[in-house]
Design a protein around this motif. Structure first.
Motif, PDB file in Angstrom:
ATOM      1  N   THR B  63       0.834  -1.203   0.000  1.00  0.00           N
ATOM      2  CA  THR B  63       0.000   0.000   0.000  1.00  0.00           C
ATOM      3  C   THR B  63       0.869   1.253   0.000  1.00  0.00           C
ATOM      4  OG1 THR B  63      -1.431  -1.282   1.432  1.00  0.00           O
ATOM      5  CG2 THR B  63      -2.004   1.030   1.087  1.00  0.00           C
ATOM      6  N   ALA B  64       1.914   1.228   0.852  1.00  0.00           N
ATOM      7  CA  ALA B  64       2.770   2.413   0.951  1.00  0.00           C
ATOM      8  C   ALA B  64       3.396   2.727  -0.400  1.00  0.00           C
ATOM      9  CB  ALA B  64       3.875   2.184   1.991  1.00  0.00           C
ATOM     10  N   VAL B  65       3.896   1.705  -1.059  1.00  0.00           N
ATOM     11  CA  VAL B  65       4.584   1.951  -2.322  1.00  0.00           C
ATOM     12  C   VAL B  65       3.606   2.350  -3.410  1.00  0.00           C
ATOM     13  CG1 VAL B  65       5.878   0.861  -4.182  1.00  0.00           C
ATOM     14  CG2 VAL B  65       6.547   0.483  -1.811  1.00  0.00           C
ATOM     15  N   LEU B  66       2.544   1.537  -3.577  1.00  0.00           N
ATOM     16  CA  LEU B  66       1.688   1.737  -4.749  1.00  0.00           C
ATOM     17  C   LEU B  66       0.722   2.901  -4.588  1.00  0.00           C
ATOM     18  CD1 LEU B  66       1.016  -1.964  -5.701  1.00  0.00           C
ATOM     19  CD2 LEU B  66       2.586  -0.354  -6.767  1.00  0.00           C
ATOM     20  N   SER B  67       0.185   3.107  -3.373  1.00  0.00           N
ATOM     21  CA  SER B  67      -0.844   4.144  -3.234  1.00  0.00           C
ATOM     22  C   SER B  67      -0.275   5.468  -2.772  1.00  0.00           C
ATOM     23  CB  SER B  67      -1.916   3.705  -2.243  1.00  0.00           C
ATOM     24  OG  SER B  67      -2.396   2.449  -2.597  1.00  0.00           O
ATOM     25  N   TRP B  68       0.719   5.415  -1.869  1.00  0.00           N
ATOM     26  CA  TRP B  68       1.176   6.681  -1.298  1.00  0.00           C
ATOM     27  C   TRP B  68       2.360   7.250  -2.058  1.00  0.00           C
ATOM     28  CZ3 TRP B  68       1.457   4.279   4.256  1.00  0.00           C
ATOM     29  CH2 TRP B  68       0.147   3.927   4.655  1.00  0.00           C
ATOM     30  N   ARG B  69       3.375   6.411  -2.261  1.00  0.00           N
ATOM     31  CA  ARG B  69       4.623   6.994  -2.764  1.00  0.00           C
ATOM     32  C   ARG B  69       4.678   7.041  -4.284  1.00  0.00           C
ATOM     33  NH1 ARG B  69       8.315   3.422   1.170  1.00  0.00           N
ATOM     34  NH2 ARG B  69       7.519   4.246   3.135  1.00  0.00           N
ATOM     35  N   MET B  70       3.993   6.096  -4.924  1.00  0.00           N
ATOM     36  CA  MET B  70       4.117   5.987  -6.374  1.00  0.00           C
ATOM     37  C   MET B  70       3.732   7.269  -7.118  1.00  0.00           C
ATOM     38  SD  MET B  70       5.080   4.116  -8.822  1.00  0.00           S
ATOM     39  CE  MET B  70       4.901   2.385  -9.068  1.00  0.00           C
ATOM     40  N   PRO B  71       2.545   7.872  -6.817  1.00  0.00           N
ATOM     41  CA  PRO B  71       2.186   9.059  -7.607  1.00  0.00           C
ATOM     42  C   PRO B  71       3.223  10.163  -7.485  1.00  0.00           C
ATOM     43  CG  PRO B  71       0.612   8.679  -5.815  1.00  0.00           C
ATOM     44  CD  PRO B  71       1.504   7.486  -5.876  1.00  0.00           C
ATOM     45  N   ARG B  72       3.689  10.400  -6.256  1.00  0.00           N
ATOM     46  CA  ARG B  72       4.657  11.480  -6.068  1.00  0.00           C
ATOM     47  C   ARG B  72       5.961  11.191  -6.806  1.00  0.00           C
ATOM     48  NH1 ARG B  72       6.596  14.122  -0.336  1.00  0.00           N
ATOM     49  NH2 ARG B  72       8.125  15.517  -1.232  1.00  0.00           N
ATOM     50  N   ALA B  73       6.440   9.930  -6.691  1.00  0.00           N
ATOM     51  CA  ALA B  73       7.708   9.593  -7.333  1.00  0.00           C
ATOM     52  C   ALA B  73       7.587   9.662  -8.854  1.00  0.00           C
ATOM     53  CB  ALA B  73       8.158   8.206  -6.897  1.00  0.00           C
ATOM     54  N   LEU B  74       6.457   9.167  -9.364  1.00  0.00           N
ATOM     55  CA  LEU B  74       6.229   9.234 -10.815  1.00  0.00           C
ATOM     56  C   LEU B  74       6.173  10.677 -11.288  1.00  0.00           C
ATOM     57  CD1 LEU B  74       3.530   6.708 -12.063  1.00  0.00           C
ATOM     58  CD2 LEU B  74       5.893   6.978 -12.816  1.00  0.00           C
ATOM     59  N   LEU B  75       5.444  11.501 -10.520  1.00  0.00           N
ATOM     60  CA  LEU B  75       5.312  12.905 -10.916  1.00  0.00           C
ATOM     61  C   LEU B  75       6.654  13.615 -10.863  1.00  0.00           C
ATOM     62  CD1 LEU B  75       1.914  14.102  -9.466  1.00  0.00           C
ATOM     63  CD2 LEU B  75       2.568  13.761 -11.841  1.00  0.00           C
ATOM     64  N   ALA B  76       7.486  13.269  -9.874  1.00  0.00           N
ATOM     65  CA  ALA B  76       8.803  13.896  -9.810  1.00  0.00           C
ATOM     66  C   ALA B  76       9.571  13.615 -11.097  1.00  0.00           C
ATOM     67  CB  ALA B  76       9.574  13.391  -8.597  1.00  0.00           C
ATOM     68  N   LEU B  77       9.524  12.344 -11.538  1.00  0.00           N
ATOM     69  CA  LEU B  77      10.202  12.005 -12.796  1.00  0.00           C
ATOM     70  C   LEU B  77       9.583  12.754 -13.973  1.00  0.00           C
ATOM     71  CD1 LEU B  77      10.760   8.135 -12.592  1.00  0.00           C
ATOM     72  CD2 LEU B  77      12.495   9.914 -12.498  1.00  0.00           C
ATOM     73  N   ALA B 193       5.909  27.564  -2.962  1.00  0.00           N
ATOM     74  CA  ALA B 193       7.272  27.084  -2.739  1.00  0.00           C
ATOM     75  C   ALA B 193       7.633  25.970  -3.705  1.00  0.00           C
ATOM     76  CB  ALA B 193       7.422  26.607  -1.305  1.00  0.00           C
ATOM     77  N   GLY B 194       6.667  25.402  -4.400  1.00  0.00           N
ATOM     78  CA  GLY B 194       6.961  24.330  -5.338  1.00  0.00           C
ATOM     79  C   GLY B 194       7.103  22.992  -4.647  1.00  0.00           C
ATOM     80  N   SER B 195       5.968  22.347  -4.318  1.00  0.00           N
ATOM     81  CA  SER B 195       6.024  21.110  -3.545  1.00  0.00           C
ATOM     82  C   SER B 195       5.264  19.994  -4.230  1.00  0.00           C
ATOM     83  CB  SER B 195       5.435  21.346  -2.156  1.00  0.00           C
ATOM     84  OG  SER B 195       5.315  20.119  -1.494  1.00  0.00           O
ATOM     85  N   LEU B 196       5.792  18.776  -4.131  1.00  0.00           N
ATOM     86  CA  LEU B 196       5.106  17.607  -4.680  1.00  0.00           C
ATOM     87  C   LEU B 196       4.423  16.822  -3.569  1.00  0.00           C
ATOM     88  CD1 LEU B 196       8.004  16.384  -6.991  1.00  0.00           C
ATOM     89  CD2 LEU B 196       5.994  17.665  -7.669  1.00  0.00           C
ATOM     90  N   GLU B 197       4.486  17.362  -2.334  1.00  0.00           N
ATOM     91  CA  GLU B 197       4.117  16.567  -1.169  1.00  0.00           C
ATOM     92  C   GLU B 197       2.671  16.108  -1.193  1.00  0.00           C
ATOM     93  OE1 GLU B 197       5.245  18.475   2.444  1.00  0.00           O
ATOM     94  OE2 GLU B 197       4.181  17.001   3.639  1.00  0.00           O
ATOM     95  N   SER B 198       1.757  16.991  -1.592  1.00  0.00           N
ATOM     96  CA  SER B 198       0.345  16.666  -1.419  1.00  0.00           C
ATOM     97  C   SER B 198      -0.263  16.021  -2.666  1.00  0.00           C
ATOM     98  CB  SER B 198      -0.423  17.944  -1.077  1.00  0.00           C
ATOM     99  OG  SER B 198      -0.177  18.905  -2.074  1.00  0.00           O
ATOM    100  N   LEU B 199       0.592  15.591  -3.595  1.00  0.00           N
ATOM    101  CA  LEU B 199       0.043  15.083  -4.854  1.00  0.00           C
ATOM    102  C   LEU B 199      -0.245  13.583  -4.765  1.00  0.00           C
ATOM    103  CD1 LEU B 199       2.318  16.995  -7.359  1.00  0.00           C
ATOM    104  CD2 LEU B 199       0.054  17.588  -6.554  1.00  0.00           C
TER     105      LEU B 199
END
Lengths: 339, 339
Positions: B63-77, B193-199
């Motif tokens: 859950t942590a990887v696929l639901s929480w972290r994945m969108p942010r990491a993908l968007l960063a790329l 400030a330019g943040s990806l945190e809440s995405l």
């Protein structure tokens, strides 16, 4: 250092109308600054409060809020106006400004570091930290401009200032987020504002600003020679090292003091220096007093505007000076012709 | 030595290009795996790979990887790639290594457009805000180019005009935020400030869809861009319709910046640094679009990961990381190289 006589003597008679006009305008700006705000006061009320006749609410507002704020505007405006003229003469760069070149950002950054890591608080500590940061950036910017092979390229210096300001501002806001409790009070200050002025702090800073102004008056004649180029000014007997060290000291005292009080205020020095040159001609002995008059005039007017545009709220004055001053930067670069 | 390199280059060109691209891409992939694996629940890159392969089921790690972290990491790329690409396009069109959207101020203009959209339409969905940001970016682009155009676009005029316009727009942005309701202002300030945190996924999907379209367009235009880089005269001789192509490129470049700004706020200096680093990795190819995109993706993914983990548990916005590190990079460039 031997002060050199300027080449073009400006007869006092020609300057008198300008100076008188400037003083009158400054007086009007002071009255506006006292009268206009979230509670607007009439001219009669304002004058009554100023002369100490009234005891009602408006008199309290004037004495406790508006007068200290106006005093702060006078001090920081004078400091930044003269600092702008000095830094343009020092770097021989018509695009220079203590805000654009990052001197204000350096002062602010240094204060933030001191508060965050050394736990330094109080006006005195902030003031010395601001001086330290301002001095470091002034020297750095001067070295970049002087040592760069393309020393005559004014754009490079501006870019260095912009990059430096960006780095310092980035780290500063990072620190603010990491230490929210310590640095919360500094957030409003980061935009450059005359609001919430503390008369005690202003009183602390005034001697340093006066010292900076005295230094400026002392080096001003030498800049007439410096403007003609290094070799020529040396042959005229100007000790360039002394002139530069004194100028850096003056810019540090003026910008550091102003930033410690009001935060970074961008583009004020740029505007003042150019209007002053337009009015006073190329003689630095006239540019400085005119800048001294114009600085507070422009800053107080901008501050009045800042209180009007989002009435009954208000903007930080730095926002207004940037909006007014940035077009000047664009006009200046457009009229430089292809480089 | 130089001659030898010139002789050897055509032979190794394509293979060297691919190798550099692959190495950079694998660094980016590594950062991506790291970003997916670190946080409150630590996972090794191998475990992350297992989860990505679908062997995790409903575990907490999955859950942590696929639901929480994945969108942010993908968007960063994806956002990094978009910014790198946009920077490469603008640096090619302006034929200036500093002509990137963050220095010229398009992201500040996109931010203005987004702010106006939020204030006029209430809250606004992602697509509305993105449209507002796109309009803001395009208007700013037009304004900067018009003001900078005076007997050609040579020299540093574009950059100084950009700095001036950026300063004015930043003032306008502050003014807008001061006028806005408190909750809008709070959102806007965080976003500034330019943040990806809440995405999360609901932001990621539309942004990725828009970016996919723009990336395809950029790929289509990369051939004409290569011709354009030879100079307008040569391009005309080769049968390219110069002005429509340039306009399309500007639109795609602004679109890329605006898409990122609408979702994450202004993220500075990735667009500046990525193409320059790409050019250093592959000096022969001019500004390689694909490599600039890959470098940009790696840079932003790295910056976002640093911003998350460097001061954990406190999370910094990625924009603070990029502005601090990217500003240092710009300073280094300005002080060591002639620009």
């Amino acid at each position: 250092m031997t002060p050199t006589r300027g080449t073009a003597e400006r007869p006092l008679a020609r300057a008198v109308p300008y100076l008188t006009g400037g003083l009158l305008l400054l007086g009007a700006a002071v009255v506006c600054s006292v009268a206009i705000g979230s509670k607007a006061l009439g001219v009669g009320e304002t004058l009554q409060a100023l002369t100490g006749a009234g005891v009602d609410e408006s008199a309290t507002i004037v004495r406790e809020v508006r007068l200290p704020r106006t005093l702060l505007g006078l001090v920081t405006g004078a400091a930044l106006g003269v600092a702008g003229a000095l830094i343009q003469a020092l770097t021989r760069n018509p695009l220079a400004d203590p805000g654009i070149l990052g001197v204000s950002a350096g002062a602010g950054f240094s204060v933030t570091l001191g508060v965050a890591f050394l736990g330094l608080t109080g006006v005195q500590a902030h003031l010395w930290l601001a001086f330290l940061g301002a001095a470091a950036v002034t020297v750095l910017v001067y070295l970049v401009g002087a040592l760069g092979r393309s020393g005559t390229n004014p754009t490079r210096l501006v870019l260095v200032g912009v990059a430096l300001s960006a780095v310092l501002a980035g780290i500063q806001s990072g620190l603010t987020l990491l230490n929210p409790r310590v640095l919360d009070g500094m957030r409003a200050w980061a935009a450059g504002s005359l609001a919430g002025s503390d008369p005690e702090a202003t009183r602390h800073v005034i001697p340093f600003v006066l010292a900076g102004l005295a230094l400026a008056v002392w080096v001003a004649p030498a800049f007439n020679a410096v403007a003609m180029g290094e070799d020529l000014s040396r042959s005229l007997g100007v000790n360039l090292t002394v002139v530069r060290v004194l100028t850096v000291a003056a810019v540090t005292l003026l910008t550091g003091g102003a930033t410690a009080l009001a935060g970074p205020i961008m583009f004020l020095g740029l505007m003042v220096a150019h209007i002053a040159r337009y009015v006073a001609g190329p003689d630095h002995r006239w540019i400085l007093p005119v800048s001294l008059l114009l600085g507070p005039l422009v800053l107080l007017s901008a501050d009045v505007l800042a209180r009007v545009v989002v009435w009954p709220g208000e903007l930080p004055v730095g926002v207004v000076t940037a909006f007014l001053g940035a077009p000047l930067l664009i006009v200046l670069i457009r009229h430089r012709g292809p480089t | 030595m130089t001659l030898q390199r010139h002789v050897v280059r055509p032979h190794r060109g394509v293979r060297g290009h691919l190798a550099v691209l692959l190495v950079t891409a694998s660094i980016g992939a590594l950062v991506f795996l790291l970003a997916l694996g670190t946080g409150e629940i630590g996972l090794s890159p191998l475990e992350v790979l297992r989860i990505l392969a679908g062997n995790a089921g409903d575990t907490l790690g999955g859950t942590a990887v696929l639901s929480w972290r994945m969108p942010r990491a993908l968007l960063a790329l994806a956002f990094g790639a978009a910014l790198g690409l946009s920077g490469a396009i603008f640096q090619s069109i302006t034929r200036n290594p500093l002509g990137s959207p963050d220095i010229i101020g398009f992201d500040t203009g996109a931010y203005t457009g987004a702010l106006i959209t939020i204030m006029v339409t209430g809250a606004g969905g992602y697509l509305q805000i993105a449209a507002g940001a796109l309009c803001g970016g395009l208007v700013t682009a037009g304004l900067v180019y018009t003001l900078a155009f005076r007997r050609g676009m040579r020299g540093h005029r574009l950059i100084i005009v950009g700095i001036g316009v950026t300063a004015m727009l930043a003032s306008v942005n502050t003014w807008l935020i001061y006028r806005a309701d408190l909750d809008v202002a709070a959102r806007a300030a965080l976003w500034g400030a330019g943040s990806l945190e809440s995405l999360g996924w609901k932001h990621a999907l539309p942004a990725l869809a828009v970016l996919a379209v723009l990336l395809t367009l950029a790929a289509v235009l990369s051939g004409p861009l290569r011709v354009l880089r030879l100079g307008d005269d040569v391009a005309v001789v080769l049968g390219l319709r110069v002005e429509p192509v340039r306009l399309a490129l500007v639109a795609v470049g602004v679109g890329l910046t605006a898409t990122v700004t609408a979702a994450a706020g202004p993220i500075a200096f990735v667009a500046l640094a990525a193409p320059q680093i790409a050019r250093r990795l592959l000096p022969a190819t001019g500004t390689a679009l694909a490599l600039s995109a890959v470098v940009g993706a790696t840079l932003l993914a790295g910056a976002d990961w640093l911003a998350q983990r460097a001061f954990a548990p406190t999370q910094l916005p990625a924009g603070i990381m990029t502005i601090s590190l990217g500003g240092l990079y710009l300073l280094h460039r300005l002080t060591t190289k002639r620009v």
